[in-house]
Motif scaffolding. Sequence first.
Motif, PDB file in Angstrom:
ATOM      1  N   VAL B  76       0.839  -1.208   0.000  1.00 59.55           N
ATOM      2  CA  VAL B  76       0.000   0.000   0.000  1.00 59.55           C
ATOM      3  C   VAL B  76       0.873   1.257   0.000  1.00 59.55           C
ATOM      4  CG1 VAL B  76      -1.680   1.331   1.357  1.00 59.55           C
ATOM      5  CG2 VAL B  76      -1.999  -1.139   1.029  1.00 59.55           C
ATOM      6  N   LEU B  77       1.976   1.222   0.736  1.00 63.01           N
ATOM      7  CA  LEU B  77       2.864   2.387   0.740  1.00 63.01           C
ATOM      8  C   LEU B  77       3.475   2.593  -0.647  1.00 63.01           C
ATOM      9  CD1 LEU B  77       4.196   4.708   2.150  1.00 63.01           C
ATOM     10  CD2 LEU B  77       5.846   3.147   3.165  1.00 63.01           C
ATOM     11  N   ARG B  96       3.488  11.689   8.719  1.00 61.78           N
ATOM     12  CA  ARG B  96       2.488  11.332   9.742  1.00 61.78           C
ATOM     13  C   ARG B  96       1.521  10.270   9.215  1.00 61.78           C
ATOM     14  NH1 ARG B  96       2.361  17.037  10.562  1.00 61.78           N
ATOM     15  NH2 ARG B  96       0.356  17.130   9.485  1.00 61.78           N
ATOM     16  N   ALA B  97       1.141  10.361   7.938  1.00 63.02           N
ATOM     17  CA  ALA B  97       0.252   9.343   7.361  1.00 63.02           C
ATOM     18  C   ALA B  97       0.921   7.973   7.388  1.00 63.02           C
ATOM     19  CB  ALA B  97      -0.127   9.728   5.925  1.00 63.02           C
ATOM     20  N   ILE B  98       2.212   7.950   7.094  1.00 60.18           N
ATOM     21  CA  ILE B  98       2.953   6.680   7.107  1.00 60.18           C
ATOM     22  C   ILE B  98       3.060   6.141   8.530  1.00 60.18           C
ATOM     23  CG2 ILE B  98       5.210   5.641   6.653  1.00 60.18           C
ATOM     24  CD1 ILE B  98       5.418   7.587   4.214  1.00 60.18           C
ATOM     25  N   THR B  99       3.237   7.050   9.494  1.00 59.54           N
ATOM     26  CA  THR B  99       3.286   6.598  10.893  1.00 59.54           C
ATOM     27  C   THR B  99       1.959   5.941  11.287  1.00 59.54           C
ATOM     28  OG1 THR B  99       5.068   7.781  12.045  1.00 59.54           O
ATOM     29  CG2 THR B  99       2.983   7.651  13.193  1.00 59.54           C
ATOM     30  N   ALA B 153     -12.993  14.228  14.459  1.00 57.84           N
ATOM     31  CA  ALA B 153     -12.474  14.279  13.091  1.00 57.84           C
ATOM     32  C   ALA B 153     -13.026  13.138  12.242  1.00 57.84           C
ATOM     33  CB  ALA B 153     -10.947  14.223  13.112  1.00 57.84           C
ATOM     34  N   ASP B 154     -13.073  13.362  10.937  1.00 55.05           N
ATOM     35  CA  ASP B 154     -13.485  12.301  10.021  1.00 55.05           C
ATOM     36  C   ASP B 154     -12.377  11.267   9.848  1.00 55.05           C
ATOM     37  OD1 ASP B 154     -15.972  13.297   9.590  1.00 55.05           O
ATOM     38  OD2 ASP B 154     -15.592  14.056   7.571  1.00 55.05           O
ATOM     39  N   TRP B 155     -11.138  11.750   9.761  1.00 54.66           N
ATOM     40  CA  TRP B 155      -9.990  10.874   9.505  1.00 54.66           C
ATOM     41  C   TRP B 155      -8.901  11.162  10.528  1.00 54.66           C
ATOM     42  CZ3 TRP B 155     -12.078   7.423   6.590  1.00 54.66           C
ATOM     43  CH2 TRP B 155     -12.988   7.766   5.598  1.00 54.66           C
ATOM     44  N   LEU B 156      -7.883  10.327  10.559  1.00 52.93           N
ATOM     45  CA  LEU B 156      -6.892  10.388  11.628  1.00 52.93           C
ATOM     46  C   LEU B 156      -6.053  11.661  11.597  1.00 52.93           C
ATOM     47  CD1 LEU B 156      -5.768   6.659  11.591  1.00 52.93           C
ATOM     48  CD2 LEU B 156      -6.947   7.848  13.466  1.00 52.93           C
ATOM     49  N   ASP B 157      -5.762  12.191  10.412  1.00 57.95           N
ATOM     50  CA  ASP B 157      -4.883  13.358  10.337  1.00 57.95           C
ATOM     51  C   ASP B 157      -5.183  14.118   9.045  1.00 57.95           C
ATOM     52  OD1 ASP B 157      -2.873  15.215  10.376  1.00 57.95           O
ATOM     53  OD2 ASP B 157      -1.271  13.798  10.798  1.00 57.95           O
ATOM     54  N   GLY B 158      -6.181  14.996   9.102  1.00 58.89           N
ATOM     55  CA  GLY B 158      -6.541  15.755   7.904  1.00 58.89           C
ATOM     56  C   GLY B 158      -7.340  14.911   6.935  1.00 58.89           C
ATOM     57  N   ALA B 159      -6.985  14.982   5.649  1.00 62.16           N
ATOM     58  CA  ALA B 159      -7.738  14.252   4.625  1.00 62.16           C
ATOM     59  C   ALA B 159      -7.481  12.748   4.721  1.00 62.16           C
ATOM     60  CB  ALA B 159      -7.339  14.766   3.239  1.00 62.16           C
ATOM     61  N   GLY B 163      -2.942   5.951   5.741  1.00 59.32           N
ATOM     62  CA  GLY B 163      -3.018   5.631   7.168  1.00 59.32           C
ATOM     63  C   GLY B 163      -4.429   5.221   7.562  1.00 59.32           C
ATOM     64  N   ASP B 164      -5.418   5.951   7.064  1.00 59.95           N
ATOM     65  CA  ASP B 164      -6.814   5.579   7.325  1.00 59.95           C
ATOM     66  C   ASP B 164      -7.161   4.266   6.627  1.00 59.95           C
ATOM     67  OD1 ASP B 164      -7.835   7.980   8.827  1.00 59.95           O
ATOM     68  OD2 ASP B 164      -7.155   8.975   6.999  1.00 59.95           O
TER      69      ASP B 164
END
Lengths: 217, 217
Positions: B76-77, B96-99, B153-159, B163-164
């Motif tokens: 996925v990454l 942050r998304a990867i974390t 929030a809708d998602w974990l970090d912004g859009a 990560g989601d």
Amino acid sequence: MTITITAFEWSPDGGKGLARDTRVRWALEEVGQPYEVRPVSFAAMKESAHLALHPFGQIPTYEEGDLALFETGGIVLHIGERYGGLLPDDANARARAITWMFAAVNTVEPPILELVIAKLIEGDKPWRAERLPLVEDRIRGRLNQLSARLGDADWLDGAFSAGDLMMVSVLLRLRPSGILDEYPDIAAYVARGEARPAYKRAFDAQSALYNGKPPTG
Amino acid sequence: MTITITAFEWSPDGGKGLARDTRVRWALEEVGQPYEVRPVSFAAMKESAHLALHPFGQIPTYEEGDLALFETGGIVLHIGERYGGLLPDDANARARAITWMFAAVNTVEPPILELVIAKLIEGDKPWRAERLPLVEDRIRGRLNQLSARLGDADWLDGAFSAGDLMMVSVLLRLRPSGILDEYPDIAAYVARGEARPAYKRAFDAQSALYNGKPPTG
């Protein structure tokens, strides 16, 4: 930009390198970046200031200017992408190294962590003696496969990479169990990781935090 | 370049999306890349041809020209880095998304997988009834922390990000246990993931493989 990581104020393993900040220290030593360490008490790890950095209340965290990260895989990958020395330049080799990072934490580590839980958290339960061999066999299943893939190679895929850093770090947690000694090739792989100067510097620095001695590396 | 992934020839869950190829299908649907699927039998998964692609004898694998990957996080990454739509452009937001991808597979998934093992592999053991609540409480510990971070929030970090995608995929495995229903905010987060058109297409495509129907998405 100053890099600051967090580590246990008091180490459950007495500084034997099993706490997860060692992985991040190792990565930073491999790429030659200095860093500062902010020790965090177990009480402070559950308080809001630390939870803002690490939503699961653990260590290590990583701060660098405006960036704050948690989770060793994410931190080590960031270090590898930002600084040279941990990820291959070739795009395909780079993708494979990252896949090994995920394999370390998602395929190899879970049964190893389960063994720690079985011994410590469920250590007083009546099923301990009968269940431990089942968990150990799950680990052996993974190690058999890892051994088959490693073969005669020094590292998992070409030169040493962040994939090896994460895999060796995960396997190190097995040493107290004796299972590592059943696999001489994997034990030698882990020893190659520990023999790297960057690992030694990382190990000594975290050990010194708990023993009050300056790093000897 | 043609992308080929592997999936179970016969699905243990009857096509309910819990097999790990769903994560890769979802990622490919999010970035709009077509792909081919090669079903693999349980016997073939343990044979050398498949082990050359996946050292731990599982699905999915990912082939794209000269590149072969295993491990859903790594796949996925790679998809996120190669094609747009899964990772933010901003370097810090990307890290942050990867974390969060690593947090999904290394912090949230292990106790969820342990629950599956406790029910299936150790389901006939005398300690089942007494031990299940302990494993479930480990999961609740993680969900409490995840819920606190998610907030409104809708998602974990912004859009929405990879990560989601990984976190929702991991949490979906909890649905049969009923634990997800104890956390309306997390259940709603998972439902937001499932409502994405890309997820629906992925779900329908994997479901059709086992039900002999063409995808309806």
